[in-house]
Design a protein around this motif. Structure first.
Motif: not given
Length: 443
Positions: A296-322
Motif C-alpha cells: 500500500d505504501r509503495l503503490s501510493k504513486g503507482a498501483a502497478i507496484r503492488k504487482w512488484t511486491v507480489a513478485i518479490a514475495c514469491s521469488l523470496a519465498s522460493l529462494v529462502l524455503l528451497t
C-alpha cells in the motif's frame, strides 16, 4: 467537479457513510473475526494430531494429507455458489448456518471410529466453511467506510493464519494431554458458542442497507451471466488468481506438514511440535499484514507496484524455503525457514487488491469468492495432499524440498499480470483521466 470524472466511476465495495454506528461496526468485525478464527481452528486442529492418528489408525502420509485436503477442496468447489446464494438470501443468516455446520462436523470428527468416518466429517467441515471467508469479508466491508477497506481486508486474510496458530498449538496441547478426540471436541464447542452469539447480535435486519444494498441498487439485480463474465475479463485478473493460488499451495503444505516435520526431524513431542508450528503460522500471518502495508505504501504513486511486491514475495519465498530445506537440522535451518514463512503468503494482500481493482463493485463478494476458489483449487486443496503423496515415495523432507518450486509459477503469473495490468485498465476504461487525478487509482 465537471462531467463524469474517473472518480465517479471508481468501483467501491462499501458506502462512504455506513448505515450503522461505529461501535456496532466494530462489534460486527470482532464477531466476524472470531468466527474466522473458529473456522481455521476447526480446519487446522487435524494437523496437530497427525502423529496420533497415524499411530492409532496406521495411516499413510497420503491418507493423512487427504483428510486435510478434502476441507480445502470443498471450500474451493462450494465457495462460489454459496457466496452467490448468501448475497441473495441473507449474508448474516448464511454465516450462522455455516458456523453451525462446521462446528457440528468437527464434533462428529471427535467421535470418528475410522478413517472413512473422519473423512466424512472433514468433508462436512469443508461444506460449512466454504463461503465464510468471502461472505464474512463482504459483511465487514459493508459496515465500514471505504478508507478502511485495505486494513480490514488484510486483517481478515491474516486471520486465517492466526486461527491456524490457535488450531495447531491449542489442538496439540489438548491432544497430548487428553487425546486427539478432545482436541476436535473443544474446537467444535467453541464454534457453536460463537455461532449462537453471532446469530443473536448480527442480523440482516440490523445490517440493513449496509449489508444488502451497498451497491446503491434498489431491488432489481443485474443479469447473472454478464456479471460472471466480468470476473475473468482481463489477463491481469486471471494472473492474480493463478499467482495467489500458487503461493497458497506452498503455504498450505507448510501449515499441514510443519508439525510432522518438527516431530520427525527435530524429535519434538506432539504438543511442542504443535506449538512450534503455530509459531510459524503466526509468522506467516504477520507477513501477510506487513507485505500488505508495504504494498500500500509503495503503490501510493503507482498501483502497478503492488504487482512488484507480489513478485518479490514469491521469488523470496522460493529462494529462502528451497535453501532452508537443503540445510541440516538446527537453528540456521529454522531461521531461514522462518524468513521464508514470513514472505510466502505476502502476495495474498496485493493479489486481493488487484482482484478488487479489476472487477466491478456490484460483484465484489463474488470476486472475492472467485479468488478463494482459485486459492483452494490451485493451492489449499492439493498442497497438503500432493505433499503427502510425494512424502510416501521420497520422505517428508524430500517432498518439502520440491514444494517451494511452485513459487516459480506464482512469480511468472504475477509478472505477466504486471505486464498486462495497465493495458487491461485502459481497455476497461478504468485508467484515471490526467485532468482529474484521484488517490484511489494510485492505491
Amino acid at each position: 467537479m465537471g462531467p463524469q470524472t474517473t472518480a465517479t466511476r471508481l468501483p467501491e465495495t462499501s458506502p462512504v457513510t455506513p448505515a450503522v454506528s461505529r461501535g456496532y461496526a466494530w462489534l460486527v468485525f470482532a464477531l466476524s473475526f472470531g468466527l474466522l478464527l473458529s473456522d481455521y481452528m476447526s480446519r487446522q486442529v487435524l494437523n496437530a494430531v497427525f502423529p496420533q492418528l497415524k499411530a492409532e489408525w496406521l495411516l499413510s502420509d497420503s491418507k493423512l494429507g487427504s483428510l486435510s485436503g478434502i476441507v480445502a477442496l470443498m471450500v474451493g468447489v462450494l465457495t462460489f455458489p454459496l457466496s452467490l446464494l448468501a448475497d441473495r438470501w441473507g449474508r448474516a443468516k448464511s454465516l450462522v448456518i455455516a458456523a453451525v455446520v462446521w462446528s457440528l462436523a468437527t464434533l462428529a470428527c471427535a467421535v470418528s471410529a475410522s478413517y472413512g468416518q473422519m473423512f466424512a466429517g472433514r468433508f462436512l467441515v469443508g461444506v460449512g466453511e466454504a463461503a465464510y471467508g468471502s461472505v464474512g469479508i463482504a459483511v465487514v466491508l459493508s459496515v465500514f467506510p471505504v478508507r478502511l477497506r485495505a486494513t480490514l481486508s488484510g486483517a481478515f486474510i491474516a486471520g486465517g493464519s492466526f486461527g491456524s496458530v490457535l488450531g495447531v498449538s491449542v489442538g496439540g496441547v489438548i491432544g497430548q494431554a487428553y487425546g486427539w478426540r478432545w482436541a476436535f471436541g473443544v474446537m467444535g464447542a467453541i464454534g457453536l458458542v460463537l455461532a449462537a452469539v453471532y446469530g443473536f447480535v448480527v442480523t440482516d435486519k440490523r445490517l440493513g442497507s449496509a449489508a444488502s444494498k451497498h451497491s446503491g441498487q434498489s431491488g432489481e439485480r443485474p443479469p447473472l451471466g454478464p456479471q460472471l463474465r466480468r470476473l475473468f475479463s482481463s489477463v491481469s485478473v486471471i494472473c492474480a488468481y493463478i499467482g495467489s493460488g500458487a503461493q497458497m499451495f506452498i503455504m498450505a503444505a507448510m501449515l499441514a506438514w510443519m508439525p510432522s516435520f518438527l516431530n520427525r526431524y527435530y524429535d519434538l513431542p506432539t504438543a511442542k511440535a504443535g506449538l512450534a508450528a503455530g509459531g510459524f503460522a503466526l509468522i506467516s500471518g504477520t507477513g501477510m499484514i506487513l507485505c500488505g502495508v508495504v504494498a500500500d505504501r509503495l503503490s501510493k504513486g503507482a498501483a502497478i507496484r503492488k504487482w512488484t511486491v507480489a513478485i518479490a514475495c514469491s521469488l523470496a519465498s522460493l529462494v529462502l524455503l528451497t535453501t532452508a530445506f537443503q540445510l541440516p537440522t538446527g537453528p540456521p535451518q529454522l531461521i531461514v525457514l522462518a524468513a521464508g514463512t514470513l514472505v510466502v503468503g505476502g502476495a495474498s494482500g496485493p493479489a486481493a487488491a488487484m482482484v478488487a481493482r479489476l472487477t466491478p463493485a456490484d460483484i465484489a463478494a463474488t470476486a472475492m469468492a472467485t479468488l478463494t476458489l482459485a486459492n483452494s483449487l490451485i493451492g489449499l486443496a492439493p498442497g497438503p495432499a500432493v505433499t503427502g503423496m510425494l512424502a510416501d515415495d521420497w520422505g517428508l523432507l524430500g517432498a518439502l524440498k520440491v514444494v517451494p518450486l511452485t513459487a516459480l509459477a506464482g512469480s511468472v503469473a504475477f509478472a505477466i499480470g504486471r505486464f498486462s495490468y495497465e493495458k487491461d485498465l485502459r481497455r476497461m476504461g478504468l485508467l484515471p483521466d490526467p485532468a482529474f487525478p484521484t488517490p484511489e487509482y494510485a492505491s
